[in-house]
Design a protein around this motif. Structure first.
Motif, PDB file in Angstrom:
ATOM      1  N   ARG A 160     -10.969 -19.963  19.332  1.00 35.26           N
ATOM      2  CA  ARG A 160     -10.838 -21.363  18.917  1.00 35.26           C
ATOM      3  C   ARG A 160     -10.239 -21.491  17.519  1.00 35.26           C
ATOM      4  N   GLY A 161      -9.408 -22.528  17.351  1.00 39.16           N
ATOM      5  CA  GLY A 161      -8.847 -22.845  16.039  1.00 39.16           C
ATOM      6  C   GLY A 161      -7.798 -21.859  15.562  1.00 39.16           C
ATOM      7  N   LYS A 162      -7.183 -21.123  16.498  1.00 34.21           N
ATOM      8  CA  LYS A 162      -6.188 -20.119  16.112  1.00 34.21           C
ATOM      9  C   LYS A 162      -4.865 -20.379  16.825  1.00 34.21           C
ATOM     10  N   THR A 163      -3.789 -19.902  16.218  1.00 31.59           N
ATOM     11  CA  THR A 163      -2.471 -19.953  16.833  1.00 31.59           C
ATOM     12  C   THR A 163      -1.994 -18.520  17.053  1.00 31.59           C
ATOM     13  N   PHE A 164      -1.632 -18.205  18.283  1.00 29.23           N
ATOM     14  CA  PHE A 164      -1.176 -16.868  18.653  1.00 29.23           C
ATOM     15  C   PHE A 164       0.332 -16.952  18.898  1.00 29.23           C
ATOM     16  N   ARG A 165       1.093 -16.442  17.948  1.00 30.31           N
ATOM     17  CA  ARG A 165       2.541 -16.624  17.975  1.00 30.31           C
ATOM     18  C   ARG A 165       3.243 -15.552  18.797  1.00 30.31           C
ATOM     19  N   ALA A 166       4.228 -15.994  19.576  1.00 31.74           N
ATOM     20  CA  ALA A 166       5.066 -15.071  20.337  1.00 31.74           C
ATOM     21  C   ALA A 166       6.209 -14.599  19.447  1.00 31.74           C
ATOM     22  N   LYS A 167       6.687 -13.383  19.677  1.00 27.52           N
ATOM     23  CA  LYS A 167       7.778 -12.825  18.852  1.00 27.52           C
ATOM     24  C   LYS A 167       9.056 -13.641  19.018  1.00 27.52           C
ATOM     25  N   ASN A 168       9.443 -13.894  20.228  1.00 28.71           N
ATOM     26  CA  ASN A 168      10.648 -14.679  20.493  1.00 28.71           C
ATOM     27  C   ASN A 168      10.233 -15.978  21.172  1.00 28.71           C
ATOM     28  N   GLU A 169       9.766 -16.910  20.365  1.00 33.37           N
ATOM     29  CA  GLU A 169       9.148 -18.130  20.908  1.00 33.37           C
ATOM     30  C   GLU A 169      10.154 -19.009  21.658  1.00 33.37           C
ATOM     31  N   LYS A 170       9.755 -19.380  22.892  1.00 34.90           N
ATOM     32  CA  LYS A 170      10.574 -20.330  23.653  1.00 34.90           C
ATOM     33  C   LYS A 170       9.846 -21.650  23.888  1.00 34.90           C
ATOM     34  N   MET A 171       8.530 -21.648  23.687  1.00 34.92           N
ATOM     35  CA  MET A 171       7.763 -22.879  23.873  1.00 34.92           C
ATOM     36  C   MET A 171       6.388 -22.728  23.222  1.00 34.92           C
ATOM     37  N   LYS A 172       5.829 -23.861  22.760  1.00 37.95           N
ATOM     38  CA  LYS A 172       4.471 -23.875  22.223  1.00 37.95           C
ATOM     39  C   LYS A 172       3.547 -24.519  23.250  1.00 37.95           C
ATOM     40  N   LEU A 173       2.519 -23.789  23.636  1.00 39.67           N
ATOM     41  CA  LEU A 173       1.551 -24.294  24.616  1.00 39.67           C
ATOM     42  C   LEU A 173       0.203 -24.503  23.944  1.00 39.67           C
ATOM     43  N   LEU A 174      -0.403 -25.655  24.188  1.00 37.57           N
ATOM     44  CA  LEU A 174      -1.768 -25.909  23.726  1.00 37.57           C
ATOM     45  C   LEU A 174      -2.713 -25.515  24.858  1.00 37.57           C
ATOM     46  N   PHE A 175      -3.566 -24.540  24.593  1.00 34.07           N
ATOM     47  CA  PHE A 175      -4.469 -23.979  25.610  1.00 34.07           C
ATOM     48  C   PHE A 175      -5.784 -24.740  25.601  1.00 34.07           C
ATOM     49  N   PHE A 176      -6.011 -25.530  26.662  1.00 38.06           N
ATOM     50  CA  PHE A 176      -7.298 -26.220  26.842  1.00 38.06           C
ATOM     51  C   PHE A 176      -8.207 -25.224  27.570  1.00 38.06           C
ATOM     52  N   THR A 177      -9.060 -24.565  26.801  1.00 38.76           N
ATOM     53  CA  THR A 177      -9.806 -23.411  27.319  1.00 38.76           C
ATOM     54  C   THR A 177     -10.836 -23.768  28.388  1.00 38.76           C
ATOM     55  N   GLY A 178     -11.629 -24.801  28.162  1.00 36.28           N
ATOM     56  CA  GLY A 178     -12.691 -25.153  29.109  1.00 36.28           C
ATOM     57  C   GLY A 178     -13.991 -24.441  28.778  1.00 36.28           C
TER      58      GLY A 178
END
Length: 395
Positions: A160-178
């Motif tokens: 929670r409360g973290k951003t996990f960055r991709a090396k070659n980013e093509k899109m930002k997804l907000l993960f609704f964990t549940g």
């Protein structure tokens, strides 16, 4: 009893032409074989209660409580009867006009407590204390019988409360964990991020989302649902993202149908099915349980599972005959109706056994719980995994 203060969609109920097609897909009907044990009968009861033609008796309430809200009746209905909308209002009337349902209230309150600050602290302590215990703990149910529940994850809310960055980013997804991934299946959440990062998706996990509210809505507690929705919308608005992603179709269904937002909500499996990626199998056989809400609430194609698994080299996917049938969990349904839930569960486990698969994969934490419970009860020599865990282990 006056129904004037309730907004009941009687016009939606009257769309049902009583054809009975819903009987063929209802998970409870084969074990009850009563008119009130499938959608047509339950809708008729709701319509008669609202019109004042039938009192709201314990017998009527019992028929409504035995509905798993899988919504397979909607999926097959030729007249597009919105069963969920009608039953939400029927259960709202039931909740306000009949005796308190302590099991439902306790269950829904526990979901709210888990996502509160004191609840998160308590669950972190519980995760540490329960480390020596097995993965699933045998728990007696208040309605009789037992169920194997997962113990709290050692690092609940760890992503929670973290951003996990991709090396070659093509899109930002907000993960609704549940709730279940947050509390019990934290490793699943980590694997969702691991696989999506590999594919070039940056994953943002909001710090303070709470329960999506679907369990509350499905039980007619519309006030609690609205409060949870309002809180979640305010939290989600704090972040910049391109789309949402879920690994629980019940959460996904609520976000798509009930939050009033025109946003894109992807399922984890849906993304994998449409990506160019290869996973390494180990010569295993895999079969699929398609969660009901995947194709009823999220309205996604079940073939996504087979497309995703087709990317695993050196593994064979075996289709179960009843791959799309309900597993019998449906949240509080399995606790309130343990015998009925177990009958549905038994049918699933026998079907899986016929496939001779090594793994059963699905994309619903609740279904994972129910199927793992079934493996223990019915001695299936099969391992149940969330598809994110199965694929995450094979990158």
């Amino acid at each position: 009893m006056s129904m004037e203060k309730f907004e009941f969609p009687i016009d939606l109920a009257e769309k049902c032409v009583k054809c009975g097609l819903c009987k063929s897909v209802c998970p409870t009907y084969p074990f009850k074989e009563e008119e009130g044990a499938f959608a047509r009968g339950r809708l008729a009861l709701a319509e008669m209660v609202v019109k004042g033609e039938l009192p709201l008796t314990k017998e009527v309430v019992a028929q409504w409580n035995e509905c798993a809200m899988c919504r397979r009746c909607e999926w097959i209905c030729p007249n597009d009867v919105q069963y969920k909308e009608i039953m939400v209002h029927a259960r709202e009337i039931q909740r306000k006009e009949t005796e308190r349902d302590f099991i439902s209230e306790a269950g829904l309150k526990s979901l709210e407590f888990m996502q509160s600050k004191p609840g998160r602290v308590a669950l972190k302590i519980a995760g540490i204390l329960s480390k020596p215990l097995p993965k699933e703990i045998k728990v007696p149910l208040p309605t009789g019988g037992v169920k194997f529940f997962p113990k709290p994850y050692g690092k609940p809310f760890g992503i929670r409360g973290k951003t996990f960055r991709a090396k070659n980013e093509k899109m930002k997804l907000l993960f609704f964990t549940g709730c279940m991934i947050d509390v019990f299946y934290g490793k699943t959440g980590e694997n969702v991020i691991k696989v999506l990062n590999k594919l070039g998706y940056t994953v943002i996990v909001p710090k303070d989302i709470k329960c999506c509210g679907a369990p509350h809505l499905y039980h007619g507690n519309t006030e609690a649902f609205e409060k949870l929705k309002e809180h979640n919308l305010k939290e989600i608005e704090k972040y910049e993202y391109d789309a949402l992603v879920v690994a629980c179709p019940t959460c996904g269904g609520a976000l798509k149908e009930d939050y009033g937002k025109d946003w894109k909500v992807f399922s984890f499996t849906e993304i994998i099915a449409n990506e160019d990626i290869e996973f390494k199998g180990k010569g295993e056989k895999v079969t699929v349980h398609v969660p009901c809400h995947y194709y009823t609430a999220m309205k996604l194609n079940p073939n996504n599972f087979y497309k995703a698994l087709g990317k695993v080299k050196n593994a064979e996917t075996v289709k179960a005959e009843k791959a799309q049938s309900c597993c019998g969990f449906a949240g509080l349904f399995s606790i309130k109706n343990p015998e009925l839930s177990e009958e549905i569960q038994r049918e699933k486990m026998l079907d899986f056994k016929k496939t001779e698969a090594d793994y059963v994969v699905t994309e619903c934490p609740g279904c994972v719980l129910q199927l793992r419970d079934g493996v223990k009860k019915f001695k299936n020599q099969q391992e149940v995994k969330h598809i994110a865990d199965y694929l995450g282990e094979r990158i």
